[in-house]
Design a protein around this motif. Structure first.
Motif, PDB file in Angstrom:
ATOM      1  N   VAL A 114       0.686  -1.180   0.112  1.00  0.00           N
ATOM      2  CA  VAL A 114       0.039   0.176   0.049  1.00  0.00           C
ATOM      3  C   VAL A 114       0.794   1.299  -0.034  1.00  0.00           C
ATOM      4  CG1 VAL A 114      -1.463   1.334   1.371  1.00  0.00           C
ATOM      5  CG2 VAL A 114      -1.945  -1.063   1.123  1.00  0.00           C
ATOM      6  N   THR A 115       0.641   2.212  -0.728  1.00  0.00           N
ATOM      7  CA  THR A 115       1.354   3.367  -0.836  1.00  0.00           C
ATOM      8  C   THR A 115       0.388   4.504  -0.775  1.00  0.00           C
ATOM      9  OG1 THR A 115       2.826   2.471  -2.708  1.00  0.00           O
ATOM     10  CG2 THR A 115       2.728   4.734  -2.599  1.00  0.00           C
ATOM     11  N   ALA A 116       1.204   5.424   0.033  1.00  0.00           N
ATOM     12  CA  ALA A 116       0.539   6.844   0.380  1.00  0.00           C
ATOM     13  C   ALA A 116       1.312   8.023  -0.398  1.00  0.00           C
ATOM     14  CB  ALA A 116       0.948   7.210   1.933  1.00  0.00           C
ATOM     15  N   LEU A 117       0.282   8.617  -1.131  1.00  0.00           N
ATOM     16  CA  LEU A 117       0.766   9.834  -2.007  1.00  0.00           C
ATOM     17  C   LEU A 117       0.437  11.199  -1.428  1.00  0.00           C
ATOM     18  CD1 LEU A 117       0.468   8.284  -5.448  1.00  0.00           C
ATOM     19  CD2 LEU A 117       2.521   8.615  -4.264  1.00  0.00           C
ATOM     20  N   PRO A 118       0.748  12.236  -1.045  1.00  0.00           N
ATOM     21  CA  PRO A 118       0.391  13.514  -0.556  1.00  0.00           C
ATOM     22  C   PRO A 118      -0.181  13.924  -1.611  1.00  0.00           C
ATOM     23  CG  PRO A 118       2.655  13.686  -0.631  1.00  0.00           C
ATOM     24  CD  PRO A 118       2.366  12.165  -0.924  1.00  0.00           C
ATOM     25  N   VAL A 119      -1.646  14.475  -1.435  1.00  0.00           N
ATOM     26  CA  VAL A 119      -2.377  15.384  -2.100  1.00  0.00           C
ATOM     27  C   VAL A 119      -1.928  16.839  -1.926  1.00  0.00           C
ATOM     28  CG1 VAL A 119      -4.703  16.198  -3.069  1.00  0.00           C
ATOM     29  CG2 VAL A 119      -4.235  13.693  -2.371  1.00  0.00           C
ATOM     30  N   LEU A 120      -1.497  17.604  -2.860  1.00  0.00           N
ATOM     31  CA  LEU A 120      -1.249  18.932  -2.695  1.00  0.00           C
ATOM     32  C   LEU A 120      -2.190  19.987  -2.837  1.00  0.00           C
ATOM     33  CD1 LEU A 120       2.221  18.672  -4.674  1.00  0.00           C
ATOM     34  CD2 LEU A 120       1.889  18.128  -2.454  1.00  0.00           C
ATOM     35  N   ALA A 121      -2.145  21.196  -2.302  1.00  0.00           N
ATOM     36  CA  ALA A 121      -3.138  22.076  -2.397  1.00  0.00           C
ATOM     37  C   ALA A 121      -4.097  22.311  -3.712  1.00  0.00           C
ATOM     38  CB  ALA A 121      -2.479  23.368  -1.863  1.00  0.00           C
ATOM     39  N   ASP A 122      -3.040  22.160  -4.837  1.00  0.00           N
ATOM     40  CA  ASP A 122      -3.786  22.414  -5.943  1.00  0.00           C
ATOM     41  C   ASP A 122      -4.533  21.152  -6.761  1.00  0.00           C
ATOM     42  OD1 ASP A 122      -1.546  21.130  -6.827  1.00  0.00           O
ATOM     43  OD2 ASP A 122      -0.645  22.541  -7.972  1.00  0.00           O
ATOM     44  N   GLU A 127       5.473  13.201  -4.334  1.00  0.00           N
ATOM     45  CA  GLU A 127       6.240  11.787  -4.289  1.00  0.00           C
ATOM     46  C   GLU A 127       5.557  10.924  -3.150  1.00  0.00           C
ATOM     47  OE1 GLU A 127       8.373  10.813  -6.606  1.00  0.00           O
ATOM     48  OE2 GLU A 127       7.480  12.664  -7.636  1.00  0.00           O
ATOM     49  N   ALA A 128       5.687   9.672  -3.235  1.00  0.00           N
ATOM     50  CA  ALA A 128       5.364   8.751  -2.498  1.00  0.00           C
ATOM     51  C   ALA A 128       5.881   9.116  -0.929  1.00  0.00           C
ATOM     52  CB  ALA A 128       5.714   7.350  -2.645  1.00  0.00           C
ATOM     53  N   ALA A 129       4.967   9.072   0.100  1.00  0.00           N
ATOM     54  CA  ALA A 129       5.398   9.663   1.382  1.00  0.00           C
ATOM     55  C   ALA A 129       5.630   8.108   2.297  1.00  0.00           C
ATOM     56  CB  ALA A 129       4.457  10.279   2.338  1.00  0.00           C
ATOM     57  N   GLY A 130       5.267   6.983   1.712  1.00  0.00           N
ATOM     58  CA  GLY A 130       5.204   5.794   2.354  1.00  0.00           C
ATOM     59  C   GLY A 130       4.694   4.597   1.692  1.00  0.00           C
TER      60      GLY A 130
END
Length: 344
Positions: A114-122, A127-130
């Motif tokens: 399972v991969t976590a990708l941050p969603v930016l303001a726009d 890039e993958a955070a974990g």
């Protein structure tokens, strides 16, 4: 409403590697449920699973390839347009995705992670955070030689993420924000759990099993983050001799019914739930309108089901009888290598 404010839109994902258009946009007729194709784009390879951000302006897609990526797309004008390049998920063959806690989470079937990708303001993806890697195997010699994460589902409380792993017959529970490992529930060996849906009340979950045509009812405790299996129900009639590989399950908004897509048997199973949601009864199965129903989706009104028939290359819609829950075919639209439908 669609991004332009003109009405409900449907976004159809499909396998470009099998002749699909990629992401197709269609208008939805409110009276009949019919889909009218507007446009499509193949800027994402094999966008087999889609999720629309709240507000309906950004669509997220997996790229189900060996390298594995996820993409953000602007759907406010014309065909969906990339918001930056697709971002690697650092896992193979992502098959499913979900939004939770300011992140996009992907289930990577090939690598069992399972991969976590941050969603930016726009709306773009960082890039993958974990990357959380599962471990183990199951008794099926070809499908369970190792972990195969197939779905990620945030619980209704927003405090947990459940990852369904076909390869190890387990559901991994992760705490949010994070995600952080919390709890593992083992299901019947060889069942091959694929996807999960929550009861609208939020205290029950239903896991559809791919390697044996069954569905497992579970008690869900959001205070402790513990999933407890209660029992299984078959998704095809007794005596069925066709090999069947269930794919997706959805729940009615009133908690009275579940519907499951049966590949091979090429049917939609209608199940009636008791009041607590602990027991399921197979009411009937209905032909899916095509071949190999990979995905099943309720429209926002809860009145219709849309089936993505991957191998016959169509999306077929059904009107639901409000008293019995049984779907009745309404129509279809061509959609080669169809894999999912989302609405917004």
């Amino acid at each position: 409403m669609g991004a332009s404010g003109s009405g409900l839109r449907a976004y159809i994902g499909s396998f470009t590697g099998a002749g699909g258009a990629g992401i197709t946009v269609a208008d939805v007729d409110d009276e009949t449920g019919a889909l009218r194709i507007r446009n499509s784009t193949d800027v994402v390879v094999n966008p087999s699973c889609l999720v629309l951000a709240p507000g309906g302006r950004v669509l997220y897609a997996v790229s189900e390839t060996e390298e594995g990526a996820a993409a953000a797309l602007d759907v406010t004008q014309g065909p969906p347009a990339l918001l930056g390049e697709p971002v690697p998920v650092r896992g193979a063959a992502p098959t499913h995705l979900a939004l939770a806690g300011g992140q996009l989470l992907t289930a990577n079937y090939g690598s069992g992670s399972v991969t976590a990708l941050p969603v930016l303001a726009d709306g773009r993806l960082g890039e993958a955070a974990g990357v959380l890697r599962h471990e183990g195997s199951g008794p099926h010699p070809e499908r369970q030689e190792g972990p195969h994460a197939h779905a990620v589902a945030p619980d209704p409380s927003g405090g947990w993420l459940l990852a369904v792993d076909l390869g190890i017959d387990a559901v991994q529970v992760y705490a949010l924000p994070g995600p952080r490992p919390h709890h593992e529930v083992r299901l019947r060996p060889g069942s091959g759990p694929r996807h999960l849906v929550f009861h609208p009340r939020g205290d029950r979950g239903y896991v559809i099993n791919e390697l044996d045509p069954t569905i497992t009812a579970c008690r869900w405790d959001a205070s402790s983050g513990v999933l407890e299996p209660l029992g299984e129900t078959r998704l095809v009639p007794d005596g069925t001799d066709v090999e069947t590989y269930p794919a997706e399950v959805v729940a009615s908004g009133d908690g009275r019914f579940l519907w499951a897509a049966n590949r091979g048997h090429d049917s939609i199973a209608t199940l009636a739930l008791d009041a607590p949601g602990d027991r399921m009864e197979l009411v009937t199965t209905t032909p899916c309108g095509g071949h190999w129903p990979r995905d099943l989706t309720l429209d926002p009104s809860g009145r219709r089901l849309y089936v993505s028939n991957e191998r016959s290359g169509d999306v077929t819609w059904f009107d639901i009888d409000p008293s019995t829950g049984v779907p009745r075919r309404g129509g279809s639209v061509p959609a080669p290598a169809a894999s999912c439908v989302v609405f917004g």
